[in-house]
Design a protein around this motif. Structure first.
Motif, PDB file in Angstrom:
ATOM      1  N   ASN A  35      16.985 -57.802 -33.859  1.00  0.00           N
ATOM      2  CA  ASN A  35      16.207 -58.845 -33.972  1.00  0.00           C
ATOM      3  C   ASN A  35      15.785 -59.160 -35.390  1.00  0.00           C
ATOM      4  OD1 ASN A  35      15.443 -59.732 -31.297  1.00  0.00           O
ATOM      5  ND2 ASN A  35      13.829 -58.051 -30.587  1.00  0.00           N
ATOM      6  N   GLU A  36      15.858 -58.053 -36.624  1.00  0.00           N
ATOM      7  CA  GLU A  36      15.716 -58.542 -37.488  1.00  0.00           C
ATOM      8  C   GLU A  36      16.968 -59.202 -38.507  1.00  0.00           C
ATOM      9  OE1 GLU A  36      17.013 -55.258 -36.237  1.00  0.00           O
ATOM     10  OE2 GLU A  36      14.604 -54.876 -36.040  1.00  0.00           O
ATOM     11  N   ILE A  37      17.823 -59.476 -37.870  1.00  0.00           N
ATOM     12  CA  ILE A  37      19.012 -60.042 -37.977  1.00  0.00           C
ATOM     13  C   ILE A  37      18.076 -61.546 -38.484  1.00  0.00           C
ATOM     14  CG2 ILE A  37      20.842 -61.024 -38.585  1.00  0.00           C
ATOM     15  CD1 ILE A  37      21.754 -57.581 -38.497  1.00  0.00           C
ATOM     16  N   LYS A  38      18.441 -61.964 -36.749  1.00  0.00           N
ATOM     17  CA  LYS A  38      17.713 -63.295 -36.537  1.00  0.00           C
ATOM     18  C   LYS A  38      16.855 -63.762 -36.682  1.00  0.00           C
ATOM     19  CE  LYS A  38      18.554 -61.465 -32.193  1.00  0.00           C
ATOM     20  NZ  LYS A  38      18.610 -61.821 -30.403  1.00  0.00           N
ATOM     21  N   GLU A  39      15.433 -63.261 -37.392  1.00  0.00           N
ATOM     22  CA  GLU A  39      14.141 -63.318 -38.041  1.00  0.00           C
ATOM     23  C   GLU A  39      14.311 -63.804 -39.147  1.00  0.00           C
ATOM     24  OE1 GLU A  39      11.217 -60.772 -37.637  1.00  0.00           O
ATOM     25  OE2 GLU A  39      11.684 -60.352 -35.100  1.00  0.00           O
ATOM     26  N   ALA A  40      15.742 -63.437 -40.026  1.00  0.00           N
ATOM     27  CA  ALA A  40      16.065 -62.923 -41.296  1.00  0.00           C
ATOM     28  C   ALA A  40      16.148 -64.736 -41.254  1.00  0.00           C
ATOM     29  CB  ALA A  40      16.744 -62.096 -41.744  1.00  0.00           C
ATOM     30  N   LEU A  41      17.301 -65.141 -40.771  1.00  0.00           N
ATOM     31  CA  LEU A  41      17.723 -66.601 -40.822  1.00  0.00           C
ATOM     32  C   LEU A  41      17.427 -67.905 -39.536  1.00  0.00           C
ATOM     33  CD1 LEU A  41      21.471 -64.853 -39.738  1.00  0.00           C
ATOM     34  CD2 LEU A  41      20.745 -65.722 -41.935  1.00  0.00           C
ATOM     35  N   ASN A  42      16.083 -67.409 -39.176  1.00  0.00           N
ATOM     36  CA  ASN A  42      15.065 -68.426 -38.543  1.00  0.00           C
ATOM     37  C   ASN A  42      14.176 -68.798 -39.859  1.00  0.00           C
ATOM     38  OD1 ASN A  42      13.815 -70.001 -36.223  1.00  0.00           O
ATOM     39  ND2 ASN A  42      13.455 -68.145 -35.771  1.00  0.00           N
ATOM     40  N   LEU A  43      15.321 -70.020 -40.001  1.00  0.00           N
ATOM     41  CA  LEU A  43      14.241 -70.775 -40.702  1.00  0.00           C
ATOM     42  C   LEU A  43      14.131 -72.152 -41.179  1.00  0.00           C
ATOM     43  CD1 LEU A  43      14.956 -69.406 -45.269  1.00  0.00           C
ATOM     44  CD2 LEU A  43      13.083 -68.748 -43.499  1.00  0.00           C
ATOM     45  N   ALA A  44      14.231 -73.449 -41.098  1.00  0.00           N
ATOM     46  CA  ALA A  44      14.534 -74.342 -40.861  1.00  0.00           C
ATOM     47  C   ALA A  44      15.103 -74.482 -41.982  1.00  0.00           C
ATOM     48  CB  ALA A  44      12.525 -75.075 -41.198  1.00  0.00           C
ATOM     49  N   GLN A  45      15.971 -75.871 -41.822  1.00  0.00           N
ATOM     50  CA  GLN A  45      17.256 -75.999 -43.205  1.00  0.00           C
ATOM     51  C   GLN A  45      16.498 -76.850 -44.140  1.00  0.00           C
ATOM     52  OE1 GLN A  45      19.609 -78.923 -40.566  1.00  0.00           O
ATOM     53  NE2 GLN A  45      21.593 -77.381 -40.718  1.00  0.00           N
ATOM     54  N   SER A  46      15.046 -77.806 -44.408  1.00  0.00           N
ATOM     55  CA  SER A  46      14.508 -78.165 -45.126  1.00  0.00           C
ATOM     56  C   SER A  46      14.195 -76.600 -46.320  1.00  0.00           C
ATOM     57  CB  SER A  46      13.384 -78.408 -44.993  1.00  0.00           C
ATOM     58  OG  SER A  46      11.789 -77.864 -44.388  1.00  0.00           O
TER      59      SER A  46
END
Length: 68
Positions: A35-46
């Motif tokens: 989950n730590e990896i998914k959360e770190a990459l879970n950003l809006a493209q903007s």
């Protein structure tokens, strides 16, 4: 940027699975990734995120719902 470099394989696998509509493959990839990896990459493209809205949604939806 560091997370993107370190998790490039995960990013590529997710993008490939979504593009090819390989939902079972995507499910396995997402379940195996901490989950730590998914959360770190879970950003809006903007905000500098690497996943499109469709890719983010696909990672969150139960694959069984796609077939109904």
């Amino acid at each position: 940027m560091k997370v993107i470099r370190e998790e490039f394989d995960f990013i590529y696998q997710v993008k490939s699975a979504v593009a090819n509509e390989e939902w079972e493959t995507l499910r396995c990839i997402v379940e195996e990734t901490p989950n730590e990896i998914k959360e770190a990459l879970n950003l809006a493209q903007s905000k500098g995120g690497v996943f499109t809205t469709r890719e983010n949604q696909a990672m969150k939806i139960n694959p069984l719902r796609r077939t109904q």
